[in-house]
Structures are given as structure tokens and as C-alpha cells.
Design a protein around this motif. Structure first.
Motif, PDB file in Angstrom:
ATOM      1  N   MET A   1       0.850  -1.192   0.000  1.00 21.96           N
ATOM      2  CA  MET A   1       0.000   0.000   0.000  1.00 21.96           C
ATOM      3  C   MET A   1       0.884   1.241   0.000  1.00 21.96           C
ATOM      4  O   MET A   1       1.715   1.418   0.883  1.00 21.96           O
ATOM      5  CB  MET A   1      -0.887   0.020   1.247  1.00 21.96           C
ATOM      6  CG  MET A   1      -1.790   1.243   1.336  1.00 21.96           C
ATOM      7  SD  MET A   1      -2.448   1.472   2.999  1.00 21.96           S
ATOM      8  CE  MET A   1      -3.216  -0.115   3.263  1.00 21.96           C
TER       9      MET A   1
ATOM     10  N   ALA B   1       3.624   0.816   2.646  1.00 24.73           N
ATOM     11  CA  ALA B   1       3.324  -0.205   3.649  1.00 24.73           C
ATOM     12  C   ALA B   1       3.106  -1.517   2.910  1.00 24.73           C
ATOM     13  O   ALA B   1       2.165  -1.649   2.120  1.00 24.73           O
ATOM     14  CB  ALA B   1       2.085   0.173   4.448  1.00 24.73           C
TER      15      ALA B   1
ATOM     16  N   LEU C   1       2.868  -5.310   8.741  1.00 17.29           N
ATOM     17  CA  LEU C   1       3.166  -4.312   7.723  1.00 17.29           C
ATOM     18  C   LEU C   1       4.624  -3.901   7.836  1.00 17.29           C
ATOM     19  O   LEU C   1       5.085  -3.513   8.909  1.00 17.29           O
ATOM     20  CB  LEU C   1       2.277  -3.077   7.900  1.00 17.29           C
ATOM     21  CG  LEU C   1       0.766  -3.265   7.747  1.00 17.29           C
ATOM     22  CD1 LEU C   1       0.055  -1.955   8.062  1.00 17.29           C
ATOM     23  CD2 LEU C   1       0.417  -3.732   6.342  1.00 17.29           C
TER      24      LEU C   1
ATOM     25  N   ALA D   1      -0.538  -5.726  11.583  1.00 22.80           N
ATOM     26  CA  ALA D   1      -1.496  -5.161  10.629  1.00 22.80           C
ATOM     27  C   ALA D   1      -2.776  -4.769  11.353  1.00 22.80           C
ATOM     28  O   ALA D   1      -3.786  -5.483  11.335  1.00 22.80           O
ATOM     29  CB  ALA D   1      -1.776  -6.158   9.519  1.00 22.80           C
TER      30      ALA D   1
ATOM     31  N   ARG E   1      -1.617   5.073  11.540  1.00 23.36           N
ATOM     32  CA  ARG E   1      -1.395   6.223  10.662  1.00 23.36           C
ATOM     33  C   ARG E   1       0.032   6.706  10.854  1.00 23.36           C
ATOM     34  O   ARG E   1       0.525   6.793  11.990  1.00 23.36           O
ATOM     35  CB  ARG E   1      -2.394   7.335  10.957  1.00 23.36           C
ATOM     36  CG  ARG E   1      -2.321   8.514   9.982  1.00 23.36           C
ATOM     37  CD  ARG E   1      -3.364   9.580  10.302  1.00 23.36           C
ATOM     38  NE  ARG E   1      -4.719   9.111   9.972  1.00 23.36           N
ATOM     39  CZ  ARG E   1      -5.669   8.943  10.858  1.00 23.36           C
ATOM     40  NH1 ARG E   1      -5.419   9.172  12.158  1.00 23.36           N
ATOM     41  NH2 ARG E   1      -6.872   8.540  10.494  1.00 23.36           N
TER      42      ARG E   1
ATOM     43  N   SER F   1      -2.057   5.870   5.801  1.00 27.43           N
ATOM     44  CA  SER F   1      -3.067   5.361   6.733  1.00 27.43           C
ATOM     45  C   SER F   1      -3.396   3.919   6.378  1.00 27.43           C
ATOM     46  O   SER F   1      -3.474   3.560   5.197  1.00 27.43           O
ATOM     47  CB  SER F   1      -4.346   6.202   6.673  1.00 27.43           C
ATOM     48  OG  SER F   1      -4.098   7.536   7.060  1.00 27.43           O
ATOM     49  N   TYR F   2      -3.556   3.105   7.398  1.00 26.95           N
ATOM     50  CA  TYR F   2      -3.962   1.710   7.200  1.00 26.95           C
ATOM     51  C   TYR F   2      -5.198   1.447   8.040  1.00 26.95           C
ATOM     52  O   TYR F   2      -5.156   1.497   9.276  1.00 26.95           O
ATOM     53  CB  TYR F   2      -2.824   0.761   7.597  1.00 26.95           C
ATOM     54  CG  TYR F   2      -3.143  -0.712   7.378  1.00 26.95           C
ATOM     55  CD1 TYR F   2      -3.035  -1.279   6.116  1.00 26.95           C
ATOM     56  CD2 TYR F   2      -3.563  -1.513   8.436  1.00 26.95           C
ATOM     57  CE1 TYR F   2      -3.330  -2.618   5.904  1.00 26.95           C
ATOM     58  CE2 TYR F   2      -3.859  -2.856   8.239  1.00 26.95           C
ATOM     59  CZ  TYR F   2      -3.744  -3.406   6.969  1.00 26.95           C
ATOM     60  OH  TYR F   2      -4.044  -4.725   6.759  1.00 26.95           O
ATOM     61  N   ASN F   3      -6.306   1.217   7.329  1.00 26.97           N
ATOM     62  CA  ASN F   3      -7.600   0.954   7.986  1.00 26.97           C
ATOM     63  C   ASN F   3      -8.023   2.082   8.922  1.00 26.97           C
ATOM     64  O   ASN F   3      -8.700   1.859   9.928  1.00 26.97           O
ATOM     65  CB  ASN F   3      -7.572  -0.375   8.749  1.00 26.97           C
ATOM     66  CG  ASN F   3      -7.531  -1.567   7.801  1.00 26.97           C
ATOM     67  OD1 ASN F   3      -7.881  -1.448   6.622  1.00 26.97           O
ATOM     68  ND2 ASN F   3      -7.103  -2.703   8.302  1.00 26.97           N
TER      69      ASN F   3
END
Length: 396
Positions: free
Chosen positions: A1, A20, A33, A157, A161, A216-218
């Protein structure tokens, strides 16, 4: 990502990308990640005052602000010396950036660029606000090349952020060329002060960060707050340039005063090549990585000054007072230190090859790993004493 948002103000000078990468964790059958960083350094031509100026970076600081994740100091892998890789063209890593139109010869210059530099990276900051300090180690005057996909850290994971910003100060900016900005017959003292005026102007335009990215992840993306930086007006800059060109003095301190610059503080990392600085008071000055190549510095006072990694190649430091100065890592190749006082100075890792050392005073100086060789005026008993204190003598 890839980072959801990114901005590179001058991608020719610095391009930054965060990624990521999901990686399965064999140990507990979960996913983690891996955060990777890519940086590409080069030079940028900036139109200015009816001409243009070319600049690059000697260093800078990457700062991260981590939300719901940490990078402990012990786990940071981006530390030490790195060779930046050459790239075939700007489009190799800038495929996601919209590039400003450049002249054909500038495109050719980038495509033909195959040299690279070494940079040193150190780390500071706590687990949630880590930072990495980049500095030019050796090679070209500025950082050039690609640091590709180096791992910054790894996280479970889960929602997180990461906000990244690459910040620079005036010590990090180095002018490599200028066209159409001043007459060709100005003196080295005028040239040095004029370059510093432009550097101060440029660094204000590069605030608050030269490049930034938000990953940002999720978690929902958040807008980066806009910070308004009021840059100096170009007409004010032109007025200052004109005052230096028209000045009836060539005294460096007087020229610096006209330009509202402090000679002891505002020239760190700057170019003072070929300047006439005889008997100037630089005591307690902070001038790391300044370039004094070929300068006349006889009888100058550098006592207690910070001169780490400063370049003095071919400079005349005859009779200079360098007591307790920090000259660690300085390059004094073929300079003259005849009658110079270096008592208590730190010369660790300094290059003193082919330096004139006639009647130089090294009492109490730290010469561990300092490199000597083919030094005129160096008595055998002094040489033996320096060797016993950790100096290295090379065959030249």
C-alpha cells in the motif's frame, strides 16, 4: 500500500515515498506491515530575479509522527553510511509525480547522470516520534542518487497512521550554480554573501517541509493542516542583492552586516571559497561543513569554534588561532598551518595530508585517526609525538 497522500515541493531536488507492504508472519500466522522509504536526491533549477539558481541538499531530517504504532530506537535499521544509487532518468522513480516542464538539455543531464554520493544517517527521537538525520559524507557537493525502498520498521497489521515530513534548514541547502543574477566580476567575498542571501530566501520557501507523506492503514485519511509561510518578497531580495553588488567595501564582516547576516552563525554549510578573511574573528563560531577552500585566513581567530567536517583545502591558515576548536573530520588538504595555534583542538579524523605545519602548535590537541603525510616543516620529534597520540602518517 502506497502512502495515501504525498507532496514533493521540488521533486527534482527531493522525491520521497512511503510504502506499507503486507507480509505474512510465520510465527503467529498473522499479518504485519513493513514500512519502506524511498528518497531520490538531485539538483533543482529555480527561476529567480530574472535569472535562475541551482541548488541541492547537503542533508536534512526525516520526521515521523506515528499513531497506534511505534519504532523503538533499537529496531531502527536505517542507521550508518549508505551509498546512493544512480538512476537512469528522473522518470524511473518519479512515475507517480507530475513533473514540471524542463528544457531538453536538463532532461539529457538527468538521463546521463550516473554518479552518486554517500550519505550518513543517524537517528533520534522517541518511539512514536522517531527522526533520521541525513548528511553528506563524501563525493559530490550535494546529495545525489536514490535510496530505494529501505525498511523503516514493522508493525502488526492493525489500524495505524504515519505522517512523514522531510525538513531542511539553511545549513542543508547548497547552491551549485547561478545564472543571470549578478555581474561576473564580483569579488569572492561578495559572491559568498550573495549566495547566503539566496540560501536564506530559498530555505524559507521550503518550509515547513520540503516533502511530506501521510500513510493510513484501515483508518480514514486526515487533511494535512496548512501552514502559511510568508516568504520574503522578491523585490526586497533584489534590493538586498543590489546593495551588496554596489557596496563600497569588500570587507567580509561589513558585507555580512549589510545583508543582516552573522558571520559566526549564518554561514554553516555555506560556501566561502577563495574569500579574504585575514584576521577575522570567528571565535566560538558555529560553522560545521562550511567550505573555505582556497580562502585567505591568516591570523583568523577560530578559538572554540565548531568546524566539524569543514573544508579548508588549499586555504592559508598561517598564524591562525584554532585553540580548542572542533576540527573533527575537517579536510585541510594542502592548506597552510604555519605558525598556527591548535592547542587543545579536536583534529580526530581530520585530513592533514600535504599541509604546511611549520612551527604549528599541537599541544593538547586530539589527533586520534588524523591523517598526516608529506608535511613540510614538521620536525621528526613532533611527528613521533603525534604518532604516539594516535595520528596516522601515510605515504604520499
Amino acid at each position: 500500500m502506497r502512502s495515501l497522500e504525498s507532496h514533493n515541493k521540488y521533486p527534482d531536488c527531493l522525491w520521497m515515498q512511503l510504502e506499507a507492504i503486507p507480509v505474512p508472519s510465520v510465527a503467529d500466522q498473522t499479518q504485519q506491515l513493513d514500512i519502506h522509504l524511498s528518497l531520490n536526491f538531485n539538483e533543482h533549477w529555480e527561476p529567480l530575479l530574472g535569472g535562475r539558481v541551482k541548488f541541492g541538499l547537503q542533508g536534512g531530517t526525516l520526521k515521523l509522527n506515528l499513531e497506534n504504532c511505534e519504532i523503538p530506537v533499537a529496531s531502527r535499521q536505517l542507521v550508518g553510511d549508505f551509498e546512493l544509487s544512480p538512476i537512469d532518468s528522473s522518470t524511473e522513480v518519479l512515475s507517480t509525480e507530475s513533473q514540471p516542464e524542463v528544457r531538453d538539455n536538463e532532461k539529457a543531464e538527468k538521463i546521463q547522470e550516473t554518479d552518486c554520493t554517500f550519505c550518513h544517517v543517524s537517528t533520534i527521537g522517541d518511539d512514536t516520534k522517531p527522526a533520521w538525520i541525513f548528511s553528506l559524507k563524501r563525493g559530490k557537493p550535494v546529495l545525489k542518487g536514490l535510496l530505494k525502498s529501505v525498511k523503516l520498521g514493522e508493525f502488526p497489521a492493525k489500524p495505524l497512521r504515519i505522517a512523514a515530513a522531510f525538513e531542511v534548514v539553511k545549513e542543508d541547502i547548497y547552491l551549485t550554480d547561478a545564472e543571470g543574477l549578478w555581474p561576473h566580476d564580483i569579488t569572492p567575498n561578495q559572491h559568498s554573501v550573495l549566495e547566503r542571501i539566496l540560501t536564506v530566501y530559498l530555505v524559507n520557501k521550503l518550509q515547513p517541509a520540503l516533502s511530506w507523506a501521510l500513510l493510513s492503514y484501515n483508518l480514514p485519511a486526515v487533511e494535512q493542516p496548512e501552514v502559511e509561510i510568508i516568504a520574503q518578497a522578491e523585490d526586497e531580495l533584489q534590493e538586498m542583492v543590489d546593495r551588496i553588488i554596489a557596496a563600497e567595501t569588500d570587507d567580509f564582516v561589513e558585507l555580512a552586516t549589510i545583508a543582516n547576516l552573522n558571520p559566526a552563525l549564518d554561514f554553516a554549510g555555506g560556501s566561502l571559497r577563495g574569500t579574504s578573511l585575514s584576521a577575522v574573528d570567528f571565535s566560538s563560531a558555529n560553522l560545521p561543513a562550511a567550505n573555505f577552500r582556497g580562502a585567505n585566513l591568516n591570523d583568523a581567530d577560530f578559538s572554540d569554534a565548531n568546524l566539524q567536517n569543514t573544508k579548508f583545502g588549499g586555504a592559508d591558515l598561517s598564524g591562525a588561532f584554532l585553540g580548542n576548536a572542533d576540527l573533527s573530520g575537517a579536510d585541510l588538504y594542502r592548506a597552510s598551518l604555519a605558525l598556527a595555534n591548535l592547542s587543545g583542538a579536536d583534529l580526530s579524523r581530520a585530513n592533514l595530508l600535504e599541509v604546511n605545519l611549520t612551527n604549528a602548535n599541537f599541544s593538547g590537541a586530539n589527533v586520534k585517526s588524523a591523517r598526516f603525510g608529506n608535511n613540510s616543516g614538521l620536525a621528526e620529534d613532533v611527528k613521533l609525538n603525534l604518532q604516539q597520540r594516535g595520528a596516522i602518517f601515510e605515504e604520499v
